[in-house]
Design a protein around this motif. Structure first.
Motif, PDB file in Angstrom:
ATOM      1  N   ASP A   1       2.651  -9.662 -22.811  1.00 40.60           N
ATOM      2  CA  ASP A   1       3.152  -9.905 -24.168  1.00 40.60           C
ATOM      3  C   ASP A   1       2.174 -10.743 -24.984  1.00 40.60           C
ATOM      4  O   ASP A   1       1.908 -10.435 -26.161  1.00 40.60           O
ATOM      5  CB  ASP A   1       4.511 -10.599 -24.094  1.00 40.60           C
ATOM      6  CG  ASP A   1       5.065 -10.926 -25.472  1.00 40.60           C
ATOM      7  OD1 ASP A   1       5.386  -9.986 -26.219  1.00 40.60           O
ATOM      8  OD2 ASP A   1       5.162 -12.123 -25.812  1.00 40.60           O
ATOM      9  N   GLN A   2       1.630 -11.784 -24.396  1.00 43.71           N
ATOM     10  CA  GLN A   2       0.789 -12.724 -25.140  1.00 43.71           C
ATOM     11  C   GLN A   2      -0.475 -12.072 -25.668  1.00 43.71           C
ATOM     12  O   GLN A   2      -0.954 -12.405 -26.761  1.00 43.71           O
ATOM     13  CB  GLN A   2       0.429 -13.915 -24.246  1.00 43.71           C
ATOM     14  CG  GLN A   2      -0.352 -15.015 -24.939  1.00 43.71           C
ATOM     15  CD  GLN A   2       0.459 -15.689 -26.026  1.00 43.71           C
ATOM     16  OE1 GLN A   2       1.574 -16.140 -25.796  1.00 43.71           O
ATOM     17  NE2 GLN A   2      -0.084 -15.746 -27.237  1.00 43.71           N
ATOM     18  N   GLN A   3      -1.021 -11.126 -24.934  1.00 41.45           N
ATOM     19  CA  GLN A   3      -2.288 -10.520 -25.357  1.00 41.45           C
ATOM     20  C   GLN A   3      -2.147  -9.675 -26.617  1.00 41.45           C
ATOM     21  O   GLN A   3      -3.148  -9.336 -27.250  1.00 41.45           O
ATOM     22  CB  GLN A   3      -2.862  -9.667 -24.223  1.00 41.45           C
ATOM     23  CG  GLN A   3      -2.011  -8.481 -23.842  1.00 41.45           C
ATOM     24  CD  GLN A   3      -2.533  -7.780 -22.607  1.00 41.45           C
ATOM     25  OE1 GLN A   3      -3.370  -6.898 -22.711  1.00 41.45           O
ATOM     26  NE2 GLN A   3      -2.041  -8.182 -21.454  1.00 41.45           N
ATOM     27  N   GLN A   4      -0.911  -9.366 -26.993  1.00 41.53           N
ATOM     28  CA  GLN A   4      -0.685  -8.588 -28.207  1.00 41.53           C
ATOM     29  C   GLN A   4      -0.728  -9.459 -29.462  1.00 41.53           C
ATOM     30  O   GLN A   4      -0.724  -8.939 -30.583  1.00 41.53           O
ATOM     31  CB  GLN A   4       0.675  -7.882 -28.130  1.00 41.53           C
ATOM     32  CG  GLN A   4       0.910  -7.084 -26.864  1.00 41.53           C
ATOM     33  CD  GLN A   4      -0.164  -6.048 -26.590  1.00 41.53           C
ATOM     34  OE1 GLN A   4      -0.664  -5.421 -27.524  1.00 41.53           O
ATOM     35  NE2 GLN A   4      -0.516  -5.859 -25.325  1.00 41.53           N
ATOM     36  N   ARG A   5      -0.742 -10.762 -29.283  1.00 45.35           N
ATOM     37  CA  ARG A   5      -0.693 -11.688 -30.416  1.00 45.35           C
ATOM     38  C   ARG A   5      -2.057 -12.346 -30.636  1.00 45.35           C
ATOM     39  O   ARG A   5      -2.763 -12.648 -29.675  1.00 45.35           O
ATOM     40  CB  ARG A   5       0.328 -12.791 -30.155  1.00 45.35           C
ATOM     41  CG  ARG A   5       1.702 -12.296 -29.720  1.00 45.35           C
ATOM     42  CD  ARG A   5       2.585 -13.482 -29.392  1.00 45.35           C
ATOM     43  NE  ARG A   5       3.794 -13.079 -28.691  1.00 45.35           N
ATOM     44  CZ  ARG A   5       4.679 -13.932 -28.190  1.00 45.35           C
ATOM     45  NH1 ARG A   5       4.468 -15.243 -28.327  1.00 45.35           N
ATOM     46  NH2 ARG A   5       5.749 -13.489 -27.559  1.00 45.35           N
ATOM     47  N   PRO A   6      -2.429 -12.583 -31.871  1.00 44.53           N
ATOM     48  CA  PRO A   6      -3.676 -13.315 -32.107  1.00 44.53           C
ATOM     49  C   PRO A   6      -3.538 -14.768 -31.666  1.00 44.53           C
ATOM     50  O   PRO A   6      -2.440 -15.334 -31.698  1.00 44.53           O
ATOM     51  CB  PRO A   6      -3.864 -13.212 -33.627  1.00 44.53           C
ATOM     52  CG  PRO A   6      -2.480 -13.021 -34.163  1.00 44.53           C
ATOM     53  CD  PRO A   6      -1.744 -12.216 -33.130  1.00 44.53           C
ATOM     54  N   LEU A   7      -4.641 -15.350 -31.253  1.00 44.12           N
ATOM     55  CA  LEU A   7      -4.609 -16.764 -30.892  1.00 44.12           C
ATOM     56  C   LEU A   7      -4.341 -17.602 -32.137  1.00 44.12           C
ATOM     57  O   LEU A   7      -4.880 -17.315 -33.212  1.00 44.12           O
ATOM     58  CB  LEU A   7      -5.945 -17.194 -30.287  1.00 44.12           C
ATOM     59  CG  LEU A   7      -6.299 -16.686 -28.899  1.00 44.12           C
ATOM     60  CD1 LEU A   7      -7.688 -17.165 -28.515  1.00 44.12           C
ATOM     61  CD2 LEU A   7      -5.270 -17.139 -27.872  1.00 44.12           C
ATOM     62  N   PRO A   8      -3.521 -18.659 -32.017  1.00 39.78           N
ATOM     63  CA  PRO A   8      -3.393 -19.596 -33.143  1.00 39.78           C
ATOM     64  C   PRO A   8      -4.771 -20.132 -33.521  1.00 39.78           C
ATOM     65  O   PRO A   8      -5.657 -20.279 -32.670  1.00 39.78           O
ATOM     66  CB  PRO A   8      -2.493 -20.705 -32.578  1.00 39.78           C
ATOM     67  CG  PRO A   8      -1.758 -20.067 -31.442  1.00 39.78           C
ATOM     68  CD  PRO A   8      -2.696 -19.053 -30.864  1.00 39.78           C
ATOM     69  N   GLU A   9      -4.965 -20.421 -34.792  1.00 38.64           N
ATOM     70  CA  GLU A   9      -6.278 -20.852 -35.280  1.00 38.64           C
ATOM     71  C   GLU A   9      -6.803 -22.065 -34.511  1.00 38.64           C
ATOM     72  O   GLU A   9      -7.983 -22.120 -34.140  1.00 38.64           O
ATOM     73  CB  GLU A   9      -6.192 -21.169 -36.764  1.00 38.64           C
ATOM     74  CG  GLU A   9      -7.522 -21.537 -37.391  1.00 38.64           C
ATOM     75  CD  GLU A   9      -7.423 -21.776 -38.886  1.00 38.64           C
ATOM     76  OE1 GLU A   9      -8.388 -22.292 -39.473  1.00 38.64           O
ATOM     77  OE2 GLU A   9      -6.367 -21.452 -39.476  1.00 38.64           O
ATOM     78  N   ALA A  10      -5.932 -23.030 -34.261  1.00 38.28           N
ATOM     79  CA  ALA A  10      -6.367 -24.232 -33.540  1.00 38.28           C
ATOM     80  C   ALA A  10      -6.782 -23.896 -32.117  1.00 38.28           C
ATOM     81  O   ALA A  10      -7.751 -24.472 -31.587  1.00 38.28           O
ATOM     82  CB  ALA A  10      -5.256 -25.278 -33.540  1.00 38.28           C
TER      83      ALA A  10
END
Length: 463
Positions: free
Chosen positions: A17-26
């Motif tokens: 699931d996590q790999q489908q989301r962009p990393l938070p900017e920080a």
């Protein structure tokens, strides 16, 4: 049902699931900081004896042209990960995560770089995979620490292999079930013992490389159809039962799952200002502060008392036959700090280890257990308490709760760049250092490893 029920499956679901989301900017920025720190350590380690030994082994056993081992040219994916992982931990400059007492970059980044080079995967995907793998490695390490360390295991490779498998699963595009199998296979690769401590056993430096290699192998085997136990983390004969002990008493599954996907514990990794074991840094900070504040002559010191947490007290060795023994010695590093006003990579060379003044000062250093420090570590701090008594009876005291480089006491980006430059400029020159720094901040491809490899080998050919 225990609170650890389905732990491995929960983790595998999160990875997919996590790999489908962009990393938070920080987090994206933080991963680039870690990337810069890691690449500098890899380059600085590449000319050293351990790298030469492991590089020669990898060229013989893992020939190929798929990926780059910095300082050793192209070889197979497994060989490149093995060499770069060893180099990442080769001079004790790699970052770490205090609650888990482990170094995620030296395991996970070499694994994702090697696979990305073979498969032509973009920089953004590499950073996402690396962040997922490092996050999991930190959480698994913290969930069992210090029970795992007290059972004599080196958390970096034993927890890191799961992180490498998670990261590479992302690059392979595995589904949740196959990812769980890869984690199950990784559990059979988890290894690394602390018997190296106090000896001249350089195998410590090899541990992250082995875990990087084995994480890749675990994923490739799972993708090929080999199954692993999908209860590897929580099972009655699984990782935590074997490496930590009893759930609740020795390990806590909530540390793995609480906030997973929302709260990035990876953001709490530290960056080292000194090239030695992190357990020594609080005492070094205190010694440097006392020296700067009170301006006493090191020759006037009668005694130095260092009070710290239990695990740090195990680093009180006084044999200095090798660089590694010095990098794991509280008495030596505190003596160097007091004698020279700094602790740099060159302070671990043979000349310094044999310096009569440093040796004499080291003999005055006593390392003791500090109950308050031990109660604080690893959850709330990594304290060190230093008291210096001069021959005229004057006494000076300093207590450090968190050493320099922790998120609560951080190095700035500029200070991190200065650290990297200081490590790599002697190897690849000022222009090479600038190129490395720029490539980390603007990372878009693992091809930077080819550039660094060429620069290191040109440097070595001129020596």
């Amino acid at each position: 049902m225990t609170s650890s029920a389905r732990l491995t499956e929960i983790v595998a679901d999160w990875i997919v699931d996590q790999q489908q989301r962009p990393l938070p900017e920080a987090m994206d920025h933080h991963v680039r900081r870690l990337l810069l720190d890691h690449l500098a350590g890899v380059v600085a380690s590449a000319p050293r004896e351990v790298s030469t030994a492991v590089g020669g082994h990898a060229r013989r056993m893992y020939p190929g042209n798929a990926a780059t081992a910095v300082g050793h040219g192209r070889m197979s994916v497994l060989g490149a990960a093995l060499v770069n992982g060893t180099n990442g931990h080769g001079i004790e400059t790699d970052e770490g995560y205090t609650p888990g007492s482990m170094h995620p970059t030296s395991v996970i980044l070499p694994a994702v770089f090697a696979v990305a080079q073979e498969r032509g995967i973009s920089g953004s995907r590499v950073l996402t995979a690396a962040a997922i793998g490092m996050e999991l490695a930190c959480r698994i390490a913290a969930a069992g620490h210090p029970a795992t360390r007290n059972r004599h295991f080196h958390n970096t490779p034993v927890a890191g292999v799961f992180g490498a498998a998670a990261a590479v699963s992302v690059l392979y595009g595995l589904d949740a079930r196959t990812t769980a199998n890869a984690l199950g296979i990784a559990g059979s690769h988890a290894s690394g013992l602390f018997e190296f401590l106090g000896q001249s056993a350089e195998v410590k430096r090899f541990h992250p490389g082995k875990a990087a290699r084995d994480g890749i192998a675990s994923v490739d085997l799972a993708a090929a159809g080999l199954t692993g136990p999908t209860t590897i983390l929580e099972g009655k004969d699984g990782y935590f039962a074997a490496y930590a002990g009893t759930e609740g008493a020795d390990w806590d599954p909530r540390i793995v799952t609480t906030g997973l996907g929302a709260d990035w514990v990876l953001s709490n990794t530290y960056v080292k200002p000194y090239p030695c074991c992190r357990h020594l840094h609080g005492a070094i900070d205190a010694a440097l502060e006392l020296r700067a504040t009170h301006r006493f002559d090191a020759a006037a010191i009668d005694s130095v008392r260092v009070g710290t947490f239990a695990i740090a007290t195990k680093h009180a060795g006084r044999e200095l036959d090798t660089v590694l023994q010095a990098q794991l010695s509280l008495p030596f590093t505190v003596a160097v700090a007091l004698q020279r006003g700094a602790v740099t990579l060159t302070d671990f060379d043979a000349a310094t280890r044999g310096d009569a003044d440093v040796r004499a000062l080291m003999d005055t250093v006593v390392v003791e257990l500090d109950a308050a420090a031990d109660a604080a570590y690893p959850r709330t701090g990594r304290p060190a308490d230093v008291t210096i008594t001069l021959r005229d009876g004057a006494r000076y005291h300093c207590r450090i709760e968190q050493p320099r480089g922790e998120p609560s006491n951080p190095l700035s980006d500029a200070e991190l760049e200065a650290k990297a430059q200081g490590l790599v400029e002697p190897v690849i020159g000022a222009d090479g250092a600038k190129e490395l720094i720029a490539a980390a901040w603007d990372f878009d491809s693992a091809d930077v490893l080819d550039v660094l490899d060429s620069a290191v080998r040109v440097s070595l050919s001129r020596q």
